[in-house]
Design an enzyme around this catalytic site. Structure first.
Site, PDB file in Angstrom:
ATOM      1  N   ASN A  80      54.896  19.408  44.187  1.00 17.44           N
ATOM      2  CA  ASN A  80      55.555  19.548  44.821  1.00 17.44           C
ATOM      3  C   ASN A  80      57.052  18.926  44.503  1.00 17.44           C
ATOM      4  O   ASN A  80      58.219  19.790  44.288  1.00 17.44           O
ATOM      5  CB  ASN A  80      55.197  17.241  46.163  1.00 17.44           C
ATOM      6  CG  ASN A  80      53.982  18.382  46.752  1.00 17.44           C
ATOM      7  OD1 ASN A  80      53.969  19.381  46.879  1.00 17.44           O
ATOM      8  ND2 ASN A  80      53.458  16.878  46.967  1.00 17.44           N
ATOM      9  N   GLY A 117      64.098   0.986  49.968  1.00 12.12           N
ATOM     10  CA  GLY A 117      64.520   1.407  48.890  1.00 12.12           C
ATOM     11  C   GLY A 117      63.875   1.959  47.519  1.00 12.12           C
ATOM     12  O   GLY A 117      62.386   1.991  47.340  1.00 12.12           O
ATOM     13  N   ASP A 170      57.013  12.604  46.132  1.00 15.02           N
ATOM     14  CA  ASP A 170      57.512  13.570  44.844  1.00 15.02           C
ATOM     15  C   ASP A 170      58.545  14.157  44.862  1.00 15.02           C
ATOM     16  O   ASP A 170      59.225  14.591  44.095  1.00 15.02           O
ATOM     17  CB  ASP A 170      56.217  14.627  45.506  1.00 15.02           C
ATOM     18  CG  ASP A 170      54.895  14.085  45.572  1.00 15.02           C
ATOM     19  OD1 ASP A 170      54.571  13.857  44.304  1.00 15.02           O
ATOM     20  OD2 ASP A 170      54.251  14.878  46.305  1.00 15.02           O
TER      21      ASP A 170
HETATM   22  O1  RIB Z   1      52.588  13.545  46.637  1.00 15.89           O
HETATM   23  C1  RIB Z   1      52.021  14.105  48.029  1.00 15.89           C
HETATM   24  C2  RIB Z   1      49.934  15.113  47.279  1.00 15.89           C
HETATM   25  O2  RIB Z   1      49.364  14.247  46.929  1.00 15.89           O
HETATM   26  C3  RIB Z   1      50.287  16.016  48.313  1.00 15.89           C
HETATM   27  O3  RIB Z   1      50.741  17.056  48.374  1.00 15.89           O
HETATM   28  C4  RIB Z   1      48.008  15.755  48.257  1.00 15.89           C
HETATM   29  O4  RIB Z   1      48.485  16.948  47.290  1.00 15.89           O
HETATM   30  C5  RIB Z   1      48.254  14.857  46.918  1.00 15.89           C
HETATM   31  O5  RIB Z   1      48.660  15.703  45.771  1.00 15.89           O
END
Ligand code: RIB
Length: 296
Positions: free
Chosen positions: A43, A217, A244
Site C-alpha cells: 500500500n 489529524g 498507508d
Molecule cells: O494497513 C492496512 C493493511 O494492513 C492491509 O492492507 C492488510 O494487508 C494489513 O497489512
C-alpha cells in the site's frame, strides 16, 4: 533523483463487510466479501508511486501470486526486488464494520522470509541520496534499519503492527518515525500527544516524528518545531489503507518540497479520499485527485 527503497509486506486482503465485529463465541454472516491487494508495504509503495515519488519495492510473495507484482508495476512501482518463493504469500483477514472501521488479522507467509543476505544484497545499490522505508510486517527489520543507516540513507520507520520486540529495535538509527497513538503509547507509555512529542524529542534529538491522530489529524515534531494538521471530515466507508496512504503521500511530498507543512496537508487530503472508497491498495488516490474537491 532521490529514490525510496521500501522493504515491505505484500498481502492478499480478504475483506468481510459486517454490521459489527464478530464477538467471542458468535458466528456472523457478512454483508459482502472481496479479495483485494494489500499489505502495509505494498500500500505504501503504491501511495508513493501515485504521489509521483520514485519507489523501489523489496519484498517476497508466493510463486502463484504474480498478479500482485504486475499490479504494483502497473501503478509505477519499480518491482525489480519483488521476489517469488515456494511458500504462500502473506494474507490478511479484515472485518470492516458499518462505521468503516476495521479489525485485521495478518498471516506473514512470504513476508517473513526476508533474511540478512537479502538485506545486504538489495541495500548495496542505494546510498546517501536515498530513503529507506520499512514497516513491521516483514522479517529482518533490525538488520534493515542498521544496514540502511550504515549506507547513509535517510531511514523512515512505521512500526506497524506494534509488537513487543519493537522497543528493542535500533530506533536510534531512525530519522523519521511514523506512528499512531497506540504505537506511540507502546513506545513512550503516554497517550497525550504533547507528552508523546516531549518524550520523543528527549530520546531522539536528531530525529523527527509524525504522530497520526485519526479523525483529529496529525502532528509533525522535531526538536525545532511542532506542526498540527487537522483531518478533513468525510464519511468513512472503509478506513483500511488510510494510514498507508498518509505515509506514502507524506514522504513523497516531503522529499519533493522539504516542507513538513505541505507534506502533512497533502497526506491528510490523500487519506481523506482513501477512506471514502473500499479496499486498501484500490482506494489510494492519484496525485492529480488531491487538487479536486472530494466527492463521496
Ligand atoms: O494497513 C492496512 C493493511 O494492513 C492491509 O492492507 C492488510 O494487508 C494489513 O497489512
Amino acid at each position: 533523483m532521490n529514490s525510496v527503497l521500501n522493504f515491505g509486506s505484500i498481502n492478499i486482503d480478504h475483506v468481510y463487510r459486517v454490521d459489527h465485529f464478530v464477538r467471542p463465541g458468535e458466528t456472523l454472516n457478512c454483508r459482502d466479501y472481496h479479495r483485494f491487494a494489500g499489505g502495509k508495504g505494498l500500500n505504501q509503495s503504491i501511495a508513493l508511486a501515485q504521489a509521483d515519488a520514485s519507489v523501489v519495492h523489496a519484498g517476497k510473495l508466493g510463486a502463484g501470486d504474480g498478479w500482485l507484482k504486475t499490479l504494483m508495476a502497473g501503478k509505477g512501482v519499480d518491482t525489480r526486488f519483488v521476489e517469488t518463493v515456494d511458500g504462500p504469500s502473506g494474507h490478511a483477514v479484515i472485518q470492516v464494520n458499518s462505521a468503516g472501521e476495521n479489525a485485521i488479522v495478518i498471516v506473514g507467509g512470504a513476508n517473513r522470509l526476508i533474511d540478512e543476505n537479502d538485506v545486504q544484497r538489495i541495500l548495496a545499490g542505494f546510498g546517501p541520496h536515498d530513503y529507506l522505508l520499512v514497516q513491521n510486517e516483514v522479517s529482518a527489520v533490525p538488520q534493515i534499519l542498521l544496514s540502511a543507516k550504515a549506507q547513509g540513507m535517510t531511514v523512515v520507520f512505521n512500526p506497524a503492527p506494534m509488537t513487543l520486540e519493537v522497543p528493542d529495535y535500533p530506533l536510534d538509527r531512525v530519522d523519521i518515525l511514523i506512528v499512531n497513538t497506540v504505537e506511540a503509547h507502546s513506545l513512550t507509555g503516554e497517550s497525550e500527544p504533547e507528552r508523546i512529542c516531549e518524550i520523543f524529542r528527549r530520546r531522539y534529538p536528531h530525529a523527527a516524528m509524525v504522530l497520526t491522530l485519526g479523525s483529529r489529524g496529525a502532528i509533525y515534531c522535531n526538536p525545532q518545531m511542532q506542526i498540527h494538521q487537522p483531518a478533513e471530515q468525510v464519511n468513512a466507508v472503509d478506513t483500511t489503507g488510510a494510514g498507508d496512504t498518509f505515509i506514502g503521500f507524506f514522504l513523497a511530498e516531503l522529499i519533493r518540497s522539504a516542507d513538513p507543512n505541505s507534506a502533512l496537508a497533502f497526506a491528510s487530503r490523500a487519506a481523506a479520499l482513501c477512506v471514502t472508497r473500499q479496499g486498501a491498495a484500490d482506494s489510494i488516490p492519484h496525485r492529480t485527485e488531491i487538487e479536486m474537491p472530494i466527492t463521496e
